[in-house]
Design an enzyme around this catalytic site. Structure first.
Site, short mmCIF file in Angstrom:
data_model
loop_
_atom_site.label_atom_id
_atom_site.label_comp_id
_atom_site.label_asym_id
_atom_site.label_seq_id
_atom_site.Cartn_x
_atom_site.Cartn_y
_atom_site.Cartn_z
N ASP A 106 40.72 46.69 -18.07
CA ASP A 106 40.65 47.72 -17.03
C ASP A 106 39.37 47.48 -16.23
OD1 ASP A 106 40.69 50.00 -15.51
OD2 ASP A 106 40.58 51.41 -17.15
N LYS A 134 44.59 44.72 -15.14
CA LYS A 134 44.72 45.58 -13.96
C LYS A 134 44.11 44.91 -12.73
CE LYS A 134 44.96 49.76 -16.77
NZ LYS A 134 44.36 51.07 -17.14
N VAL A 156 48.38 52.97 -19.40
CA VAL A 156 49.62 52.58 -20.09
C VAL A 156 49.45 52.70 -21.60
CG1 VAL A 156 50.45 51.08 -18.24
CG2 VAL A 156 48.95 50.12 -19.99
#
Ligand code: IMP
Length: 187
Positions: A106, A134, A156
């Site tokens: 992330d 991401k 998610v």
């Protein structure tokens, strides 16, 4: 009967079949890359366990595995930026070829910390396999050598990924929906 694991999941992002076929491709790439070596595959607990075990069962070359556990999130969906080693490797990686297996990137803070930490132990080389990123290919702020899937900037769950410890046992990757997560769990 409703599947209690699905409460709080708004949609399937990556199906079991898509995971299986992409993981087989990644395994073939790694087999080719390490065919004359005996690498150590390092899994980042807990999230990467599902990915690591499926990936290495598709790989044909000899390899070793080891695990590290780090914490960066607590129970929230935002990175704290503070990474802590909770469990360290069981053996030295000095002079060895190392493959780091991470479930998701992330902000990249966790992986950056991990790479710097492992690189300081003098492995022969260190490469990074990320199941979900991401970040668009080539844009990540941290080393990615193999990426399973580039995903949108959404939280998610499933296939090892959790929210507050739950959802890891979903066989697919789904988008977490906090509004729908109203399950009163026992305990
Ligand atoms: P980063 O340091 O922000 O890249 O976050 C990395 C870690 O946060 C991962 O190893 C996961 O444990 C967790 N994480 C980041 N994004 C998600 C997500 O969308 N779902 C579940 N866990 C996530």
């Amino acid at each position: 009967m409703t599947d209690a694991r699905m409460v709080g999941v708004s949609r399937v992002l990556i199906s079991e079949e898509e995971l299986r076929s992409r993981i087989a491709e990644l395994a073939a790439e790694l087999d080719a890359e390490y065919r004359n070596d005996f690498p150590i595959v390092i899994g980042v607990l807990n999230g990467a366990v599902f990915f690591l075990t499926d990936l290495i069962r598709e790989m044909k070359i000899p390899l070793e595995i080891d695990f590290m556990a780090v914490s960066s999130y607590g129970d929230s969906t935002r990175s704290s930026g503070v990474v802590q080693i909770i469990k360290d490797l069981s053996k030295s990686i000095e002079g060895r070829r190392v493959i780091v297996i991470e479930d998701i990137v992330d902000s990249g803070l966790t992986l950056k910390y991990l790479i710097d930490n492992l690189a300081s132990r003098n492995p022969a080389d260190l490469r990074v396999v990320v199941l979900l990123s991401k970040w668009a290919i080539g844009q990540a702020p941290v080393q990615h050598d193999h990426v399973g899937f580039v995903i949108p900037d959404e939280f998610v769950v499933g296939y090892g990924l959790d929210f507050a410890g739950r959802y890891r046992n979903l066989p697919f990757v789904g988008v977490y929906d906090p509004k729908a997560d109203s399950a009163d769990l026992p305990g």
